[in-house]
Design a protein around this motif. Structure first.
Motif, PDB file in Angstrom:
ATOM      1  N   ALA A  32       0.852  -1.195   0.000  1.00  0.00           N
ATOM      2  CA  ALA A  32       0.000   0.000   0.000  1.00  0.00           C
ATOM      3  C   ALA A  32       0.882   1.237   0.000  1.00  0.00           C
ATOM      4  O   ALA A  32       0.630   2.201  -0.732  1.00  0.00           O
ATOM      5  CB  ALA A  32      -0.930  -0.007   1.213  1.00  0.00           C
ATOM      6  N   LEU A  35       2.518   1.346  -3.529  1.00  0.00           N
ATOM      7  CA  LEU A  35       1.558   1.713  -4.578  1.00  0.00           C
ATOM      8  C   LEU A  35       1.132   3.173  -4.468  1.00  0.00           C
ATOM      9  O   LEU A  35       0.813   3.818  -5.472  1.00  0.00           O
ATOM     10  CB  LEU A  35       0.316   0.808  -4.516  1.00  0.00           C
ATOM     11  N   ILE A 248     -12.231   6.364  -1.423  1.00  0.00           N
ATOM     12  CA  ILE A 248     -11.051   5.545  -1.723  1.00  0.00           C
ATOM     13  C   ILE A 248     -11.415   4.488  -2.757  1.00  0.00           C
ATOM     14  O   ILE A 248     -10.741   4.337  -3.781  1.00  0.00           O
ATOM     15  CB  ILE A 248     -10.510   4.852  -0.452  1.00  0.00           C
ATOM     16  N   LEU A 258      -5.716   3.519  -8.617  1.00  0.00           N
ATOM     17  CA  LEU A 258      -5.415   2.768  -7.408  1.00  0.00           C
ATOM     18  C   LEU A 258      -4.236   3.350  -6.638  1.00  0.00           C
ATOM     19  O   LEU A 258      -4.138   3.195  -5.432  1.00  0.00           O
ATOM     20  CB  LEU A 258      -5.184   1.283  -7.724  1.00  0.00           C
ATOM     21  N   GLY A 261      -5.799   6.057  -4.650  1.00  0.00           N
ATOM     22  CA  GLY A 261      -6.576   5.395  -3.602  1.00  0.00           C
ATOM     23  C   GLY A 261      -5.683   4.857  -2.494  1.00  0.00           C
ATOM     24  O   GLY A 261      -6.020   4.958  -1.309  1.00  0.00           O
ATOM     25  N   SER A 262      -4.522   4.295  -2.869  1.00  0.00           N
ATOM     26  CA  SER A 262      -3.588   3.772  -1.866  1.00  0.00           C
ATOM     27  C   SER A 262      -3.094   4.874  -0.947  1.00  0.00           C
ATOM     28  O   SER A 262      -2.986   4.679   0.265  1.00  0.00           O
ATOM     29  CB  SER A 262      -2.378   3.128  -2.542  1.00  0.00           C
ATOM     30  N   SER A 265      -5.690   5.491   1.464  1.00  0.00           N
ATOM     31  CA  SER A 265      -5.756   4.404   2.445  1.00  0.00           C
ATOM     32  C   SER A 265      -4.696   4.579   3.515  1.00  0.00           C
ATOM     33  O   SER A 265      -4.960   4.393   4.703  1.00  0.00           O
ATOM     34  CB  SER A 265      -5.509   3.051   1.791  1.00  0.00           C
TER      35      SER A 265
END
Lengths: 292, 274
Positions: A32, A35, A248, A258, A261-262, A265
């Motif tokens: 995570a 990324l 997210i 993504l 989004g990571s 997160s």
């Protein structure tokens, strides 16, 4: 010879769980982070590094700002609601009786349902053509915008979250109440303390650890609210009820960002951990002040 | 508050908690115009089983298949979780070695990580392993999510079982594996039951993980992803919404009514893992 065999047996017992855990939980946490520094779209085999660009985007993203505010509001107001109702009802259904165990079951049952179903159900009840509004309009009243007005929708969402969740807090507070020394309560009553005084000065301090646990759990759970948003409001109206978790997954899988989004997160994980830590510390300090 | 005021207040609250369930049940047996005209009334005149039958026969989402698929996942995750976490917890609980205490800490840390945060990198891992969109991939990930809390509970429980039992078994020539499965595991029934309840509900009710890992393309619907597929586009056709939701929750609610004491304590134990 014997110790080798024992060693093999131990390895057989520990390694499968450990390896699977490492591959699917430890590695992903590291991934995570990695990324979040890339532009991965979910398809390409080799995402390219973009440095801190995703984190820079976070700071200026207007959707994220709005959803961060809504999420914090949901977490703060929801935590207050869950705990006030949780503790209040725990005091009311404390003690073993048939009636009490029935009430406990009724207060708890929404927790058994998936949040997705709870959201669809309440949207069928509170939507523009839902049960409540059809009831009102067939009797000549005006439609109430439970889910169609941004402010109403936020309040509705918090109310549904509290409705669905406070049964767990009731049970947790009930467990805490069993630990309040009965002798202390009796002594205070003999000394002529009113019910409120007993609650304020005996029960509540003895419940300290339960309160901490409940507040932290409520906060952590509410900060990741997702399923209910999908089914109750689908993030609307006008994106007002999009929580951070919703955003997210939306950014990641709808917009195929993504990497971005990571980054979100990672921030959500850190904020959640930090808030839980701060609340625990504050509560502990409060408890120490009570005991001095 | 006196006794009667308390009972009245609790009864009114109970009513408020149950109204949504009542609305769900009565409207599952009514045609759309009756639902709109009289959403809170009992279905006396227009009582019909047609829409329930339609929901059972929905081409978008076959609910029986949904039950079967979800049940398969529930069983697979529970079995794998016990087989993996049980023996590992035994070694962790019985060994004084530092490396096992560290391992325990590593598993404990996992209880604090929300699965939403994991799902993106897990997609990456599953793609790399060629398990994305497969039952195996989904079951493995769901199982891993159960490991931290299982190991925490199991190891705690095993340490209350006297180790003289294992020593006796070892004297009789049983190896470690056999000692665990034949001597210790049968004594762990209460804690295993708690974990099974917890895992059953979390797998049954999970939405994000099956939606993303299995994906609509796989054609595999769990009860939740199937409900989403069936209801989200028709959210104002109440003859679809109410019967589908009723069918989705009926098994769990019945299970809950019969096992409520165990379920409440199991799920509450689970809630404390955060």
């Amino acid at each position: 010879m014997r110790s080798t065999r024992a060693g093999v047996a131990t390895a057989i017992m520990v390694l499968p769980a450990t390896v699977l855990y490492a591959v699917m939980l430890v590695v992903p946490v590291g991934l995570a982070l990695y990324l979040s520094l890339t532009d991965w779209d979910g398809f390409s085999a080799s995402p390219s590094l973009v440095g801190a660009a995703n984190y820079a985007d976070l700071l200026v993203d207007p959707d994220l700002r709005r959803s961060a505010i809504v999420t914090l509001l949901v977490a703060a107001v929801g935590t207050a609601g869950l705990n006030l109702l949780g503790l209040g009802f725990a005091l009311l259904v404390n003690g073993a009786s048939r009636a009490n165990s029935f009430f406990r079951m009724v207060l708890f049952y929404p927790h058994v349902l998936s949040a997705l179903v709870v959201g669809f159900l309440w949207s069928a009840i509170l939507g523009t053509t839902g049960a409540v509004n059809s009831f009102i309009t067939t009797r000549g009243g005006e439609v109430l915008p439970f889910l169609s007005d941004p402010t109403w929708a936020t309040i509705t969402m918090i109310a549904v979250l509290v409705w669905a969740g406070f049964g767990v807090n009731v049970v947790l507070y009930l467990a805490g109440l069993q630990a309040v020394p009965a002798a202390l309560v009796e002594a205070a009553e003999i000394d002529g303390a009113t019910r409120w005084q007993v609650f304020r000065n005996v029960t509540l301090p003895a419940l300290g650890p339960s309160v901490t646990v409940n507040i932290v759990l409520s906060l952590v759970t509410l900060l990741k609210t997702y399923d209910l948003v999908v089914s109750l409001t689908a993030g609307g109206p006008a994106g007002q009820t999009q929580t951070v978790a919703y955003l997210i997954l939306w950014n990641s899988f709808h917009d195929a960002r993504l990497g971005f989004g990571s980054a979100q997160s990672v921030v959500l994980m850190i904020v959640t951990a930090a808030l839980a830590f701060v609340v625990t510390r504050l509560r502990r300090r409060g408890e120490m002040a009570v005991h001095q | 508050m006196n006794r009667y005021a308390r009972l009245v207040f609790l009864s009114v609250s109970a009513l408020f908690m149950l109204v949504p369930l009542y609305v769900l049940v009565v409207n599952a047996f009514k045609p759309q115009q009756d639902i709109l005209a009289n959403p809170f009334g009992l279905p006396v005149e227009g009582l019909t089983l047609d829409f329930l039958a339609q929901a059972l026969d929905n081409p978008q989402f076959n609910i029986f298949r949904g039950y079967a698929v979800t049940l398969l996942f529930v069983v697979a995750v529970n079995v794998l979780s016990v087989v993996l976490a049980g023996p590992a917890s035994f070694v962790i609980a019985r060994s004084p070695r530092r490396r096992y205490r560290l391992l325990m800490l590593a598993f404990l840390a996992g209880t604090f990580i929300p699965s939403q945060v994991l799902v993106i990198p897990v997609v990456y891992v599953l793609k790399t392993l060629g398990l994305m969109g497969t039952i195996q991939g989904f079951v493995l990930f769901e199982t891993v999510l159960t490991l931290p809390f299982s190991i925490f509970l199991y190891a705690g429980y095993i340490s209350t079982i006297p180790s003289t039992l294992d020593q006796a078994a070892a004297m009789d020539g049983a190896g470690r594996l056999r000692t665990f499965w034949q001597i210790v595991f049968p004594l762990m029934r209460p804690v295993v039951a708690t974990m099974i309840i917890l895992n059953t509900f979390s797998v049954w009710n999970d939405f994000v993980n099956p939606q993303i890992i299995l994906g609509p393309g796989s054609g595999l619907y769990t009860v939740t992803t199937g409900v989403y597929a069936a209801v989200s586009q028709y959210s104002t056709d109440y003859t679809v919404v109410f019967p589908t939701l009723l069918l989705a929750i009926a098994p769990l609610l019945i299970f809950f009514v019969f096992m409520q004491r165990h379920i409440i304590s199991g799920l509450t134990a689970g809630a404390t893992k955060g």
